[in-house]
Write a protein that holds these residues in place. Structure first.
Motif, PDB file in Angstrom:
ATOM      1  N   ALA A 112       4.771  16.087 -14.793  1.00  0.00           N
ATOM      2  CA  ALA A 112       6.042  15.440 -15.079  1.00  0.00           C
ATOM      3  C   ALA A 112       5.835  14.176 -15.889  1.00  0.00           C
ATOM      4  CB  ALA A 112       6.765  15.127 -13.774  1.00  0.00           C
ATOM      5  N   TYR A 113       4.670  13.572 -15.725  1.00  0.00           N
ATOM      6  CA  TYR A 113       4.405  12.297 -16.357  1.00  0.00           C
ATOM      7  C   TYR A 113       3.943  12.423 -17.779  1.00  0.00           C
ATOM      8  CZ  TYR A 113       4.934   8.203 -13.670  1.00  0.00           C
ATOM      9  OH  TYR A 113       5.477   7.140 -13.059  1.00  0.00           O
TER      10      TYR A 113
ATOM     11  N   PRO B  31      11.021  15.512 -17.015  1.00  0.00           N
ATOM     12  CA  PRO B  31      11.483  14.144 -16.796  1.00  0.00           C
ATOM     13  C   PRO B  31      10.754  13.127 -17.676  1.00  0.00           C
ATOM     14  CG  PRO B  31      10.888  15.212 -14.735  1.00  0.00           C
ATOM     15  CD  PRO B  31      10.401  16.086 -15.830  1.00  0.00           C
ATOM     16  N   ALA B  32       9.512  13.419 -18.019  1.00  0.00           N
ATOM     17  CA  ALA B  32       8.728  12.432 -18.765  1.00  0.00           C
ATOM     18  C   ALA B  32       9.322  12.190 -20.149  1.00  0.00           C
ATOM     19  CB  ALA B  32       7.277  12.882 -18.878  1.00  0.00           C
ATOM     20  N   ARG B  33       9.919  13.202 -20.727  1.00  0.00           N
ATOM     21  CA  ARG B  33      10.381  13.094 -22.103  1.00  0.00           C
ATOM     22  C   ARG B  33      11.834  12.658 -22.203  1.00  0.00           C
ATOM     23  NH1 ARG B  33       6.613  13.259 -24.493  1.00  0.00           N
ATOM     24  NH2 ARG B  33       4.807  14.655 -24.567  1.00  0.00           N
ATOM     25  N   ARG B 103      11.288  20.430  -9.226  1.00  0.00           N
ATOM     26  CA  ARG B 103      10.133  19.539  -9.070  1.00  0.00           C
ATOM     27  C   ARG B 103      10.582  18.103  -8.852  1.00  0.00           C
ATOM     28  NH1 ARG B 103       6.340  22.401 -13.133  1.00  0.00           N
ATOM     29  NH2 ARG B 103       7.546  21.339 -14.731  1.00  0.00           N
ATOM     30  N   MET B 105      13.254  17.228  -7.431  1.00  0.00           N
ATOM     31  CA  MET B 105      13.848  17.119  -6.099  1.00  0.00           C
ATOM     32  C   MET B 105      12.783  17.116  -5.005  1.00  0.00           C
ATOM     33  SD  MET B 105      16.947  19.778  -6.827  1.00  0.00           S
ATOM     34  CE  MET B 105      17.172  20.279  -5.126  1.00  0.00           C
ATOM     35  N   GLY B 108       8.165  15.241  -5.403  1.00  0.00           N
ATOM     36  CA  GLY B 108       7.742  13.848  -5.361  1.00  0.00           C
ATOM     37  C   GLY B 108       7.579  13.268  -6.753  1.00  0.00           C
ATOM     38  N   ALA B 109       7.938  14.050  -7.782  1.00  0.00           N
ATOM     39  CA  ALA B 109       7.798  13.547  -9.139  1.00  0.00           C
ATOM     40  C   ALA B 109       8.702  12.344  -9.356  1.00  0.00           C
ATOM     41  CB  ALA B 109       8.133  14.645 -10.157  1.00  0.00           C
ATOM     42  N   ALA B 112       7.212   9.352  -7.892  1.00  0.00           N
ATOM     43  CA  ALA B 112       6.054   8.959  -8.678  1.00  0.00           C
ATOM     44  C   ALA B 112       6.474   8.198  -9.925  1.00  0.00           C
ATOM     45  CB  ALA B 112       5.250  10.198  -9.064  1.00  0.00           C
ATOM     46  N   TYR B 113       7.673   8.487 -10.415  1.00  0.00           N
ATOM     47  CA  TYR B 113       8.136   7.910 -11.659  1.00  0.00           C
ATOM     48  C   TYR B 113       8.745   6.550 -11.498  1.00  0.00           C
ATOM     49  CZ  TYR B 113       7.797  10.559 -15.803  1.00  0.00           C
ATOM     50  OH  TYR B 113       7.326  11.131 -16.929  1.00  0.00           O
ATOM     51  N   VAL B 114       9.765   6.528 -10.693  1.00  0.00           N
ATOM     52  CA  VAL B 114      10.512   5.295 -10.499  1.00  0.00           C
ATOM     53  C   VAL B 114      10.694   5.101  -9.008  1.00  0.00           C
ATOM     54  CG1 VAL B 114      11.697   5.235 -12.698  1.00  0.00           C
ATOM     55  CG2 VAL B 114      12.550   6.708 -10.899  1.00  0.00           C
TER      56      VAL B 114
END
Lengths: 194, 194
Positions: A112-113, B31-33, B103, B105, B108-109, B112-114
């Motif tokens: 995801a990162y 989500p990263a993009r 993912r 939801m 844990g992504a 991990a992001y915010v």
DNA sequence: CTTGTTTCATAACGCTGTTATGAAACAAGG
DNA sequence: CCTTGTTTCATAACAGCGTTATGAAACAAG
């Protein structure tokens, strides 16, 4: 000839230092809060070291994840002689000891990162002890005689899901995860028993 | 009095538009993009809209995830009458239709992001159909009489893990996930049968 | 001591989320 | 009808990120 120029500091030992520092920062602050500038400062070097030794942030994280898979594999191999239940217990124990790293490895947080995946061979290796245990139990007639790899993947998935839910803190906040986990391990065993 | 000043464009309908656009971008690019500038441009507005309507990127993503849980809940509720196996099939189907969202939801992504978590009530609601089905099957004597919520969490975890492994593309790259999933569903059923 | 070569810390770049700013858009009062 | 006052929000500025470019530092050879 070849003038040696200035001495090399981006050595293999610095590489290991960077790996250790990054793993520690990931496990302490989560992957989102890890910056190359922090990693470099904590290792007493500059960000260029990451680029000359790894290629970039995504390769650094991939290397950390690969190391995680190797550590995980060792933990599984050490518990192999305790049978399938032992593998299950060791699985959760390792995950709880390396929460952020576990999520990075299995939770898709990495993908995801940044655009990278764990090295397939390394990840697959981590499954070997489980596959062996499954095959052993099948040979002893204690497990359903389906393809060992398929059974192993299914069991892995079931166990992974329980741990993953616990780590994600989804579900009832007052859940007794240890009890749930033990009951589920028994259910998994019953489900695949011969 | 209250001079009405200039007309309001950051309306509730724009809020829904932003939610839809974000969900689409998350599912398409991961989500990263997803950037606020892209989201705003795709919705025909500016980044300020996200701040006046949500508060920031993390709240926007949280709202998207909460919507995801609601959609997931509806999918589960619609499959409730098909029994536990039906719930399991619907589970994987929804996840495969909303890979990145799933993912976000469960993986844990997001954490991990915010720094944000799905709204606890909304996430807990998604489990209600499963808990009801478990309780029903127990009442009919077809399931072990352990606490329904515990059994439900365990089953959820097992199913989640299988789907999660498939989405994370960990494990054998040539795996027949549908077959693994079906066999695992049977094993789960056997494991918890009365 | 000068020159040549290699190495890597520093500075610069483009992009991100976020915040500050001021022009735009209207209602009311002269 | 135009000024004034008020609210709204697009634009521009800011700090921080990963990444790349640059040039000073550090030594061997002549």
């Amino acid at each position: 000839m070849n003038p040696m120029a200035r001495p090399i500091v981006h050595t293999d030992s610095l590489r290991h230092e960077l790996l250790a520092v990054t793993a520690e920062l990931v496990d302490r602050d989560g992957p989102a809060r890890v910056t190359l500038r922090d990693v470099a400062a904590a290792a007493g070097t500059s960000t260029s070291a990451v680029y000359s030794l790894f290629g970039g942030k995504s390769q650094l994280l991939t290397a950390v994840v690969d190391d995680g898979f190797r550590s995980f594999h060792d933990s599984q191999a050490a518990a192999a002689e305790e049978g399938l239940q032992g593998l299950g217990v060791a699985y959760r124990a390792w995950a709880l000891e390396h929460r952020a790293l576990y999520r990075l490895m299995f939770g898709g947080a990495l993908a995801a990162y940044v655009d990278c995946q764990p090295t397939p061979d390394v990840a697959a290796d981590a499954m070997v002890p489980l596959i062996a245990a499954v095959a052993g139990a099948q040979a002893a007639g204690r497990l359903l005689p389906a393809p060992a790899e398929m059974v192993a993947v299914a069991i892995w998935g079931q166990v992974h899901g329980l741990v993953s839910l616990e780590l994600a803190e989804v579900g009832p906040p007052d859940a007794d995860w240890a009890a749930v986990y033990n009951a589920a391990l028994d259910a998994v065993a019953r489900g695949w028993a011969a």
